[in-house]
Design a protein around this motif. Structure first.
Motif, PDB file in Angstrom:
ATOM      1  N   LEU A 290       0.845  -1.195   0.000  1.00 34.60           N
ATOM      2  CA  LEU A 290       0.000   0.000   0.000  1.00 34.60           C
ATOM      3  C   LEU A 290       0.878   1.242   0.000  1.00 34.60           C
ATOM      4  CD1 LEU A 290      -3.203   0.814   1.940  1.00 34.60           C
ATOM      5  CD2 LEU A 290      -1.238   2.335   2.234  1.00 34.60           C
ATOM      6  N   LEU A 291       0.554   2.185  -0.880  1.00 37.12           N
ATOM      7  CA  LEU A 291       1.207   3.496  -0.923  1.00 37.12           C
ATOM      8  C   LEU A 291       0.151   4.589  -0.849  1.00 37.12           C
ATOM      9  CD1 LEU A 291       3.964   3.334  -3.697  1.00 37.12           C
ATOM     10  CD2 LEU A 291       4.314   3.569  -1.233  1.00 37.12           C
ATOM     11  N   PHE A 292       0.417   5.584  -0.016  1.00 37.24           N
ATOM     12  CA  PHE A 292      -0.461   6.751   0.060  1.00 37.24           C
ATOM     13  C   PHE A 292      -0.173   7.683  -1.111  1.00 37.24           C
ATOM     14  CE2 PHE A 292      -1.372  11.031   2.020  1.00 37.24           C
ATOM     15  CZ  PHE A 292      -2.747  10.893   2.004  1.00 37.24           C
ATOM     16  N   MET A 293      -1.193   8.352  -1.570  1.00 43.43           N
ATOM     17  CA  MET A 293      -1.090   9.268  -2.703  1.00 43.43           C
ATOM     18  C   MET A 293       0.034  10.287  -2.491  1.00 43.43           C
ATOM     19  SD  MET A 293      -4.445  11.639  -2.014  1.00 43.43           S
ATOM     20  CE  MET A 293      -4.361  12.961  -0.766  1.00 43.43           C
ATOM     21  N   GLY A 294       0.695  10.622  -3.571  1.00 42.31           N
ATOM     22  CA  GLY A 294       1.809  11.564  -3.536  1.00 42.31           C
ATOM     23  C   GLY A 294       3.150  10.880  -3.386  1.00 42.31           C
ATOM     24  N   ASN A 295       3.155   9.715  -2.752  1.00 40.99           N
ATOM     25  CA  ASN A 295       4.407   8.978  -2.593  1.00 40.99           C
ATOM     26  C   ASN A 295       4.896   8.398  -3.912  1.00 40.99           C
ATOM     27  OD1 ASN A 295       4.614   9.399   0.189  1.00 40.99           O
ATOM     28  ND2 ASN A 295       3.265   7.663   0.637  1.00 40.99           N
ATOM     29  N   GLU A 296       4.025   8.375  -4.923  1.00 39.94           N
ATOM     30  CA  GLU A 296       4.414   7.787  -6.203  1.00 39.94           C
ATOM     31  C   GLU A 296       5.219   8.755  -7.067  1.00 39.94           C
ATOM     32  OE1 GLU A 296       0.359   9.640  -7.077  1.00 39.94           O
ATOM     33  OE2 GLU A 296       1.420   8.746  -5.372  1.00 39.94           O
ATOM     34  N   PHE A 297       5.229  10.047  -6.713  1.00 39.42           N
ATOM     35  CA  PHE A 297       6.063  10.962  -7.503  1.00 39.42           C
ATOM     36  C   PHE A 297       7.027  11.770  -6.639  1.00 39.42           C
ATOM     37  CE2 PHE A 297       1.998  13.323  -6.935  1.00 39.42           C
ATOM     38  CZ  PHE A 297       2.447  14.472  -6.305  1.00 39.42           C
ATOM     39  N   GLY A 298       7.162  11.404  -5.380  1.00 37.39           N
ATOM     40  CA  GLY A 298       8.138  12.063  -4.526  1.00 37.39           C
ATOM     41  C   GLY A 298       7.660  13.374  -3.953  1.00 37.39           C
ATOM     42  N   GLN A 299       6.460  13.368  -3.340  1.00 36.35           N
ATOM     43  CA  GLN A 299       5.963  14.557  -2.647  1.00 36.35           C
ATOM     44  C   GLN A 299       7.053  15.049  -1.705  1.00 36.35           C
ATOM     45  OE1 GLN A 299       2.559  15.798  -2.679  1.00 36.35           O
ATOM     46  NE2 GLN A 299       2.374  16.896  -0.750  1.00 36.35           N
ATOM     47  N   MET A 300       7.309  16.345  -1.699  1.00 35.21           N
ATOM     48  CA  MET A 300       8.403  16.899  -0.895  1.00 35.21           C
ATOM     49  C   MET A 300       7.960  17.236   0.524  1.00 35.21           C
ATOM     50  SD  MET A 300      11.184  17.061  -2.843  1.00 35.21           S
ATOM     51  CE  MET A 300      12.252  18.377  -2.298  1.00 35.21           C
ATOM     52  N   ASP A 301       6.804  17.887   0.652  1.00 31.03           N
ATOM     53  CA  ASP A 301       6.341  18.358   1.957  1.00 31.03           C
ATOM     54  C   ASP A 301       5.409  17.335   2.595  1.00 31.03           C
ATOM     55  OD1 ASP A 301       7.731  20.744   1.699  1.00 31.03           O
ATOM     56  OD2 ASP A 301       6.053  21.740   0.684  1.00 31.03           O
ATOM     57  N   ASP A 302       5.105  17.565   3.878  1.00 29.59           N
ATOM     58  CA  ASP A 302       4.087  16.767   4.555  1.00 29.59           C
ATOM     59  C   ASP A 302       2.785  16.840   3.764  1.00 29.59           C
ATOM     60  OD1 ASP A 302       6.054  16.849   6.441  1.00 29.59           O
ATOM     61  OD2 ASP A 302       4.926  18.006   7.912  1.00 29.59           O
ATOM     62  N   TRP A 303       1.970  15.793   3.908  1.00 24.65           N
ATOM     63  CA  TRP A 303       0.643  15.840   3.308  1.00 24.65           C
ATOM     64  C   TRP A 303      -0.199  16.872   4.033  1.00 24.65           C
ATOM     65  CZ3 TRP A 303      -3.830  13.024   5.677  1.00 24.65           C
ATOM     66  CH2 TRP A 303      -5.022  13.285   4.967  1.00 24.65           C
ATOM     67  N   ASN A 304      -0.866  17.732   3.270  1.00 20.77           N
ATOM     68  CA  ASN A 304      -1.766  18.755   3.805  1.00 20.77           C
ATOM     69  C   ASN A 304      -3.151  18.475   3.262  1.00 20.77           C
ATOM     70  OD1 ASN A 304      -3.173  20.993   4.629  1.00 20.77           O
ATOM     71  ND2 ASN A 304      -1.977  22.470   3.425  1.00 20.77           N
ATOM     72  N   SER A 305      -4.068  18.061   4.132  1.00 21.26           N
ATOM     73  CA  SER A 305      -5.414  17.691   3.689  1.00 21.26           C
ATOM     74  C   SER A 305      -6.225  18.887   3.206  1.00 21.26           C
ATOM     75  CB  SER A 305      -6.164  16.983   4.824  1.00 21.26           C
ATOM     76  OG  SER A 305      -6.368  17.869   5.923  1.00 21.26           O
ATOM     77  N   GLU A 306      -5.733  20.090   3.435  1.00 21.57           N
ATOM     78  CA  GLU A 306      -6.476  21.286   3.047  1.00 21.57           C
ATOM     79  C   GLU A 306      -6.133  21.778   1.644  1.00 21.57           C
ATOM     80  OE1 GLU A 306      -8.935  22.502   5.019  1.00 21.57           O
ATOM     81  OE2 GLU A 306      -8.450  20.741   6.221  1.00 21.57           O
ATOM     82  N   SER A 307      -5.194  21.111   0.972  1.00 19.48           N
ATOM     83  CA  SER A 307      -4.832  21.533  -0.378  1.00 19.48           C
ATOM     84  C   SER A 307      -4.455  20.310  -1.201  1.00 19.48           C
ATOM     85  CB  SER A 307      -3.671  22.535  -0.335  1.00 19.48           C
ATOM     86  OG  SER A 307      -2.521  21.938   0.244  1.00 19.48           O
ATOM     87  N   ALA A 308      -4.280  20.518  -2.494  1.00 16.75           N
ATOM     88  CA  ALA A 308      -3.955  19.416  -3.397  1.00 16.75           C
ATOM     89  C   ALA A 308      -2.521  18.956  -3.195  1.00 16.75           C
ATOM     90  CB  ALA A 308      -4.154  19.863  -4.845  1.00 16.75           C
ATOM     91  N   LEU A 309      -2.234  17.755  -3.694  1.00 15.89           N
ATOM     92  CA  LEU A 309      -0.857  17.281  -3.731  1.00 15.89           C
ATOM     93  C   LEU A 309       0.010  18.242  -4.545  1.00 15.89           C
ATOM     94  CD1 LEU A 309      -1.417  13.463  -4.415  1.00 15.89           C
ATOM     95  CD2 LEU A 309      -1.011  14.565  -2.202  1.00 15.89           C
ATOM     96  N   GLU A 310       1.322  18.114  -4.413  1.00 16.02           N
ATOM     97  CA  GLU A 310       2.264  19.011  -5.087  1.00 16.02           C
ATOM     98  C   GLU A 310       2.506  18.555  -6.531  1.00 16.02           C
ATOM     99  OE1 GLU A 310       5.222  20.529  -1.672  1.00 16.02           O
ATOM    100  OE2 GLU A 310       5.247  18.373  -1.931  1.00 16.02           O
ATOM    101  N   TRP A 311       1.445  18.640  -7.332  1.00 18.91           N
ATOM    102  CA  TRP A 311       1.546  18.162  -8.714  1.00 18.91           C
ATOM    103  C   TRP A 311       2.553  18.954  -9.527  1.00 18.91           C
ATOM    104  CZ3 TRP A 311      -0.438  13.598  -9.536  1.00 18.91           C
ATOM    105  CH2 TRP A 311      -1.524  13.160  -8.757  1.00 18.91           C
ATOM    106  N   ASN A 312       2.840  20.174  -9.115  1.00 21.02           N
ATOM    107  CA  ASN A 312       3.813  20.987  -9.849  1.00 21.02           C
ATOM    108  C   ASN A 312       5.207  20.379  -9.831  1.00 21.02           C
ATOM    109  OD1 ASN A 312       3.626  21.783  -6.932  1.00 21.02           O
ATOM    110  ND2 ASN A 312       5.408  23.027  -7.471  1.00 21.02           N
ATOM    111  N   LEU A 313       5.468  19.466  -8.894  1.00 23.16           N
ATOM    112  CA  LEU A 313       6.786  18.827  -8.839  1.00 23.16           C
ATOM    113  C   LEU A 313       7.082  18.031 -10.101  1.00 23.16           C
ATOM    114  CD1 LEU A 313       6.847  17.550  -5.132  1.00 23.16           C
ATOM    115  CD2 LEU A 313       8.088  19.512  -6.089  1.00 23.16           C
ATOM    116  N   LEU A 314       6.024  17.591 -10.783  1.00 21.22           N
ATOM    117  CA  LEU A 314       6.231  16.797 -11.996  1.00 21.22           C
ATOM    118  C   LEU A 314       6.756  17.638 -13.159  1.00 21.22           C
ATOM    119  CD1 LEU A 314       3.155  14.435 -11.737  1.00 21.22           C
ATOM    120  CD2 LEU A 314       5.565  13.801 -11.576  1.00 21.22           C
ATOM    121  N   GLU A 315       6.956  18.942 -12.927  1.00 15.20           N
ATOM    122  CA  GLU A 315       7.656  19.768 -13.911  1.00 15.20           C
ATOM    123  C   GLU A 315       9.159  19.530 -13.869  1.00 15.20           C
ATOM    124  OE1 GLU A 315       6.609  23.781 -13.027  1.00 15.20           O
ATOM    125  OE2 GLU A 315       4.434  23.424 -13.194  1.00 15.20           O
ATOM    126  N   PHE A 316       9.645  18.878 -12.799  1.00 20.06           N
ATOM    127  CA  PHE A 316      11.083  18.687 -12.605  1.00 20.06           C
ATOM    128  C   PHE A 316      11.484  17.261 -12.976  1.00 20.06           C
ATOM    129  CE2 PHE A 316       9.648  21.975  -9.672  1.00 20.06           C
ATOM    130  CZ  PHE A 316      10.515  23.013  -9.992  1.00 20.06           C
TER     131      PHE A 316
END
Length: 633
Positions: A469-495
């Motif tokens: 089992l993997l939590f969302m965001g772990n599949e692309f290397g989320q940098m910050d803690d998960w914040n339930s009040e905003s979206a995942l850091e999808w902008n990281l996929l620009e790098f």
């Protein structure tokens, strides 16, 4: 004109016996026809109330003209001409003449927060298109099949530009295809029952039969589940029978007395979470909870439940200070009623849905969690291996120098991998509340080492016995803690480095599903064999995973150190060819590119207590996997 109608005596008899497993069919609000008139029948269990009335949008929220009648503790009233969409609550008059406005415990839909009214809703009429999915399930399918779960919090997977939520219908288009393309077999949804506070993530529930209105209607959610099944994706829902919130409109002191919770506040309140604990010794509560578990399978075609906080159900003293401890009738710490509830829950679920997934999120050492009830166990078919999660992450935080003395922390889970049917979870609790993302937990002098560490950790997880089992965001290397009040850091996929990591995870997931040796004998010790386990300081963890066909096996080599091993001699049991089929160090994944020839012939050269060996290159902070092919003739 209103009419009272006592519920069927057999239905209420089973309710009081604790064996009414479809209580949602007669309690709550239901559209009916009586004496040629269409209307709504209301029914609620409130045995200690002095009077119960129905108040709502149709009577100005004054229930004095819509008094219910009580029979055997169940209050009922049929109100003609009311239609679907009517807002209502129960007006509870207590024996002390206090008046409570309560949401319907069996409501199928509820107002969007901050509203708390129940909404009359029909769940009939949806035409499911998942017959093929349902037909392919077999009773033992999942133990001997790949199980790779993507855990999702729907409110923060993605957000719209204005900060609004994606709906169930939008997620059915976008999320389902995302999961399918990345190789996951199941989606696990964090609690979907209605809850008043977004920050609780759904774990403090007020309406157990209401799918949250944050993302749409009940039938919209049916579309989401249906679409998952049509695409071959199973759906698991987090379920919270351990406790519920104290909000005034919810279950707490429902009829002026501790109805759903234990009367003894020491047993009935969780001081850490500030919540109420269900009274597992009360038959009517068992009927409520087991009906609710089945409801999500009956009505929404949910494939399984991840049961939250099982440890708190098993013990009377969960998070309790020493001086305030309580004991059971035998002087022990176990909540015998809670244990009996879990056993009954699983026995009933599997009697009706033999291929269901029933997963225990249990941090205790209670034995037999995945042993059948008939053999004295709790009866789940899976348990989260939280010890594996905590220990591996603590190891990965260590520097290279520290790892030499701590390898047992990484590998001890291989010694008890068959005590239960384990799932290896890297879930939401590991990446929230300033605990850092998984990538943020990795040690290393630079980003290259941190990404390489995370690649070798995931590779180890894929090779390790147990489902994944993997939590969302772990599949692309989320940098910050998960914040339930905003979206995942999808902008990281620009790098590039995040693109490369996402490509690695996608490849890894599909590789896992394709190789029977990685899942066919997950819960059979004969499917695993350690290599070189006596050396516990070199950072190398090596083992064999086998499929049911004995010649079909993989040799897995994980290197948790930055040292590259050139021409390393690895002992193998059989003559034949060993082909590198997986390498987390490939340049396209951001690795250094150390690899092996496509085919390595085993030599008759004894090594590591094995009669044959191959010479391999082991890349730094990486995993390589070799597939065995027997010699011809």
């Amino acid at each position: 004109m209103t009419m009272a109608s006592a519920p069927d005596s057999d239905a209420t008899y089973l309710l009081y016996e604790g064996t009414q497993y479809q209580s949602y069919q007669f309690l709550g609000s239901h559209m009916e026809e009586r004496q040629g008139m269409r209307g709504i029948n209301f029914a609620v269990w409130a045995p200690n109330a002095k009077q119960v009335n129905v108040s709502g949008s149709f009577n100005g929220w004054d229930g004095s003209n819509h008094k219910m009648s009580m029979s055997d503790g169940v209050w009922t009233l049929f109100i003609p001409k009311l239609e679907e969409g009517t807002l209502y609550k129960y007006e509870i008059i207590t024996l002390d003449d206090e008046c409570y406005l309560k949401s319907d415990p069996y409501a199928f839909h509820t107002e969007l927060r901050p509203g708390t009214a129940s909404i009359v809703t029909s769940l009939e009429g949806y035409e499911w298109q998942d017959e093929e999915w349902l037909a392919t399930k077999t009773s033992n399918q999942f133990l001997q099949q790949p199980l790779l779960i993507y855990e999702v919090h729907l409110g923060s997977w993605k957000r719209k530009e204005d900060g609004g939520f994606y709906t169930y219908l939008e997620l059915a288009d976008e999320l389902v295809d995302y999961v399918l393309e990345r190789g996951y077999t199941h989606i696990e949804l964090m609690p979907l029952e209605e809850h008043p506070l977004d920050a609780s993530w759904g774990y403090q529930v007020t309406s157990y039969f209401s799918v949250t209105s944050r993302f749409g209607s009940p039938k919209d959610f049916m579309v989401f589940v249906d679409r998952c099944h049509q695409k071959g994706i199973g759906v698991i829902m987090d379920w919270v029978p351990a406790h519920y919130c104290k909000d005034a409109h919810g279950l707490t002191r429902f009829d002026g007395t501790p109805l759903y919770e234990y009367a003894d506040s020491r047993k009935g309140e969780n001081p850490t979470w500030g919540t109420q604990i269900f009274d597992y010794g009360k038959p009517e509560v068992l009927s409520f909870l087991i009906s609710n578990a089945l409801f999500w399978m009956d009505v929404y075609h949910i494939d399984g439940l991840r049961v939250d906080a099982v440890y708190s159900i098993l013990t009377l003293n969960f998070d309790r200070e020493g001086g305030d401890r309580i004991t059971n009738e035998f002087g022990g710490d176990e909540n015998l009623e809670g244990i009996a509830f879990l056993q009954k829950l699983n026995a009933v679920v599997f009697s009706r849905y033999p291929n269901a997934l029933m997963m225990a999120e249990d941090s205790s050492s209670y034995p037999g969690v995945t042993t059948s009830v008939d053999h004295g166990g709790l009866g789940f078919n899976y348990k989260w291996n939280l010890g594996y999660t905590w220990n591996t992450l603590e190891y990965m935080k260590k520097t290279q120098e520290e790892r030499g003395e701590a390898e047992d922390q990484l590998t001890n889970s291989l010694l008890n991998a068959w005590e239960e049917n384990y799932i290896l979870p890297y879930a939401h609790d590991e990446v929230v509340h300033s605990s850092k993302s998984l990538l943020g937990k990795m040690s290393g002098d630079d980003n290259w080492q941190r990404f390489a560490n995370l690649r070798v950790l995931y590779s180890y997880m894929i090779g390790h016995p147990g489902k994944k089992l993997l939590f969302m965001g772990n599949e692309f290397g989320q940098m910050d803690d998960w914040n339930s009040e905003s979206a995942l850091e999808w902008n990281l996929l620009e790098f590039e480095e995040h693109q490369q990591f996402e490509a690695f995870v996608k490849m890894m997931n599909h590789f896992y599903k394709a190789e029977k040796a990685l899942w066919e004998l997950d819960y059979d010790p004969s499917g695993f064999e350690a290599i070189g386990a006596e050396d516990r300081s070199d950072g190398l963890v090596m083992f064999i995973r086998k499929a049911e066909k004995t010649d079909e096996h993989l040799v897995i080599v994980c290197n948790f150190k930055t040292e590259t091993h050139e021409n390393y001699r690895l002992g193998v049991m059989k003559q034949g060819t060993y082909q590198e089929v997986f390498n987390s160090d490939k340049p396209e994944f951001g690795g250094s590119g150390v690899g092996n020839e496509s085919h390595l012939m085993a030599e008759e050269f004894a090594c590591q207590d094995r009669p044959y060996s191959i010479t391999i290159h082991i890349p730094p902070l990486a995993a390589v996997i070799f597939k065995y092919t027997p010699s011809e003739g």
